[in-house]
Design an enzyme around this catalytic site. Structure first.
Site, mmCIF file in Angstrom:
data_model
loop_
_atom_site.group_PDB
_atom_site.id
_atom_site.type_symbol
_atom_site.label_atom_id
_atom_site.label_comp_id
_atom_site.label_asym_id
_atom_site.label_seq_id
_atom_site.Cartn_x
_atom_site.Cartn_y
_atom_site.Cartn_z
ATOM 1 N N SER A 16 0.789 -1.232 0.000
ATOM 2 C CA SER A 16 0.000 0.000 0.000
ATOM 3 C C SER A 16 0.816 1.275 0.000
ATOM 4 O O SER A 16 0.491 2.234 0.723
ATOM 5 C CB SER A 16 -0.934 0.039 1.206
ATOM 6 O OG SER A 16 -1.999 -0.769 0.973
ATOM 7 N N SER A 17 1.857 1.284 -0.813
ATOM 8 C CA SER A 17 2.594 2.542 -0.953
ATOM 9 C C SER A 17 1.662 3.619 -1.506
ATOM 10 O O SER A 17 1.750 4.780 -1.130
ATOM 11 C CB SER A 17 3.804 2.349 -1.862
ATOM 12 O OG SER A 17 3.392 1.802 -3.104
ATOM 13 N N ASP A 55 -7.025 -0.272 2.483
ATOM 14 C CA ASP A 55 -5.688 0.321 2.585
ATOM 15 C C ASP A 55 -5.748 1.737 3.145
ATOM 16 O O ASP A 55 -4.975 2.110 4.034
ATOM 17 C CB ASP A 55 -5.015 0.351 1.206
ATOM 18 C CG ASP A 55 -4.926 -1.032 0.584
ATOM 19 O OD1 ASP A 55 -5.158 -2.027 1.302
ATOM 20 O OD2 ASP A 55 -4.643 -1.119 -0.621
HETATM 21 C C1 GLA Z 1 -5.483 -3.777 -2.879
HETATM 22 C C2 GLA Z 1 -6.694 -2.865 -2.725
HETATM 23 C C3 GLA Z 1 -7.493 -3.192 -1.469
HETATM 24 C C4 GLA Z 1 -7.805 -4.678 -1.373
HETATM 25 C C5 GLA Z 1 -6.563 -5.516 -1.636
HETATM 26 C C6 GLA Z 1 -6.862 -6.984 -1.740
HETATM 27 O O1 GLA Z 1 -4.561 -3.532 -1.871
HETATM 28 O O2 GLA Z 1 -6.287 -1.509 -2.664
HETATM 29 O O3 GLA Z 1 -8.666 -2.416 -1.423
HETATM 30 O O4 GLA Z 1 -8.847 -5.030 -2.243
HETATM 31 O O5 GLA Z 1 -5.892 -5.135 -2.830
HETATM 32 O O6 GLA Z 1 -7.340 -7.458 -0.539
#
Ligand code: GLA
Length: 397
Positions: free
Chosen positions: A133-134, A179
């Protein structure tokens, strides 16, 4: 790569100095963490359950006001600056790192907040494109900086939702809320169990006897956003069929395993398997929360392995390198569970490892992965961290 808090603090201090050297003015510094998801993958956009942890790797933003209506944004990682006039933010994804800042600014403006312009310098130690989640951490840190410069007030939940919208509209990924939510609401030493329908969450303390260890396969998938949106479309197709057959189905969250099996014949085979992953994964998250509450690490670890198998076979978002990392972990001493984490198609595995086995784990996985793939896996031992905030130079970051 995650770095200890003391080094994070000096990262922030020197970012402020570098900003001063470039712009000749002082700045305020904001930070937002990356995340690792313990369990609950691709459930968030199905109104389901997730269990993310904010980690001690952050995107940092130094920012100062400008009054000429321009965002002048510089990324230290890319060694590149862009000028974004506030009157010309609209437009489709440009497939550029600045889309996240552009998107957040545009969405803030469209929500009625008056921006004046800002100089922005970005530094991040969240590995890019590794499923940690960068992008959400960049969105949330940008939003905090822009809100501060505009003296705008948003609730933490509005902030998370606005950043999700920016990702949909300006980066082109129809992501769920996980995220951005955990980047805002993360808690030190804890995981969150989030209900993505009600947006209520429980804070679950992580046992001191285990560490979260992340292994980066170093594989990046070029078309991850496209594949992600296809998975989401499969789920939506499944819901369309099932809601004609089962009362009160708004999302896959409302479908039980028994319902799904009963109506299996009505679904295309691939759509059935996508639904089976989501329905099973929601159950696993609930069971995992119970396992954490009762400190049953063996049960939690088993659920993680099951989750990986389901993502590999039913949701088809893993890759051979991630599967190999999970297999390696399963054979290592002191490992309770392992699975790929994040959107998939590359990126990282998350491993729950007994604290006293972490060093051996790192050397064993590192050597095994190198032998098999010829690549070095970066391995991060993380701490669960607090969510986004302004950095106060006299306090802990
Ligand atoms: C990405 C998306 C999230 C989630 C994940 C999988 O990180 O940004 O919202 O759906 O994939 O769990």
């Amino acid at each position: 790569m995650p770095i200890p808090p003391s080094r994070n603090e000096s990262a922030a201090g020197s970012l402020r100095e570098r900003f001063q050297n470039r712009k000749g003015t002082s700045s305020r510094v904001f930070l937002a963490p990356g995340r690792v998801n313990l369990i609950g993958e691709h459930t968030d956009y199905n109104d389901g359950f997730v269990m993310p942890v904010a980690i001690d790797s952050y995107t940092w933003i130094a920012a100062a006001k400008r009054s000429d209506g321009v965002l002048s944004v510089c990324s230290e990682h890319f060694g590149e600056s862009v000028q974004l006039p506030l009157t010309a933010l609209a437009g489709p994804p440009r497939k550029h790192w600045s889309d996240y800042v552009r998107g957040v600014a545009a969405v803030l403006q469209s929500a009625g907040h008056k921006l004046m312009g800002a100089d922005i310098l970005i530094y991040s130690n969240v590995p890019l494109g590794a499923g940690l989640s960068s992008s959400a951490s960049l969105e949330v840190a940008s939003a905090l900086a822009l809100m501060a410069e505009a003296s705008a007030h948003l609730s933490p939940l509005e902030l998370a939702k606005l950043c999700q919208r920016a990702e949909h509209e300006y980066a082109g990924t129809r992501c769920g809320i996980m995220d951005q939510f955990v980047a805002v609401f993360g808690r030190a030493r804890c995981a969150l169990m989030l209900d993505c329908r009600s947006l209520e969450y429980q804070v679950l303390t992580l046992p001191a006897a285990v560490r979260i260890v992340i292994c980066n396969s170093m594989v990046k998938h070029e078309h991850a956003a496209g594949e992600y949106n296809l998975r989401r479309a499969d789920c939506e197709n499944g819901v369309k069929v099932l809601q004609r057959l089962i009362p009160n189905v708004r999302a896959l969250r409302d479908v039980s395993r028994a319902d799904l099996e009963q109506h299996r014949g009505e679904l295309a085979e691939r759509v059935y398997r996508r639904c089976r992953h989501v329905v099973g994964e929601n159950q696993r998250v609930l069971a995992a929360a119970e396992a954490l509450r009762t400190q049953d690490l063996a049960a939690l670890g088993n659920l993680m392995y099951q989750s990986h198998t389901s993502m590999r076979d039913d949701y088809e978002i893993s890759c051979s390198q991630l599967d190999f990392l999970v297999d390696l972990a399963a054979g290592a001493e002191g490992v309770y569970g392992a699975r790929m984490t994040g959107g998939g198609f590359g990126g990282c595995t998350v491993n729950l490892v007994r604290s006293d086995a972490v060093e051996d784990f790192q050397s064993r996985i590192g050597a095994g992965y190198r032998r098999k793939t010829g690549r070095n896996s970066e391995i991060y031992v993380c701490a669960a961290a607090q969510g986004a905030r302004e950095w106060q130079s006299d306090g802990e970051p």
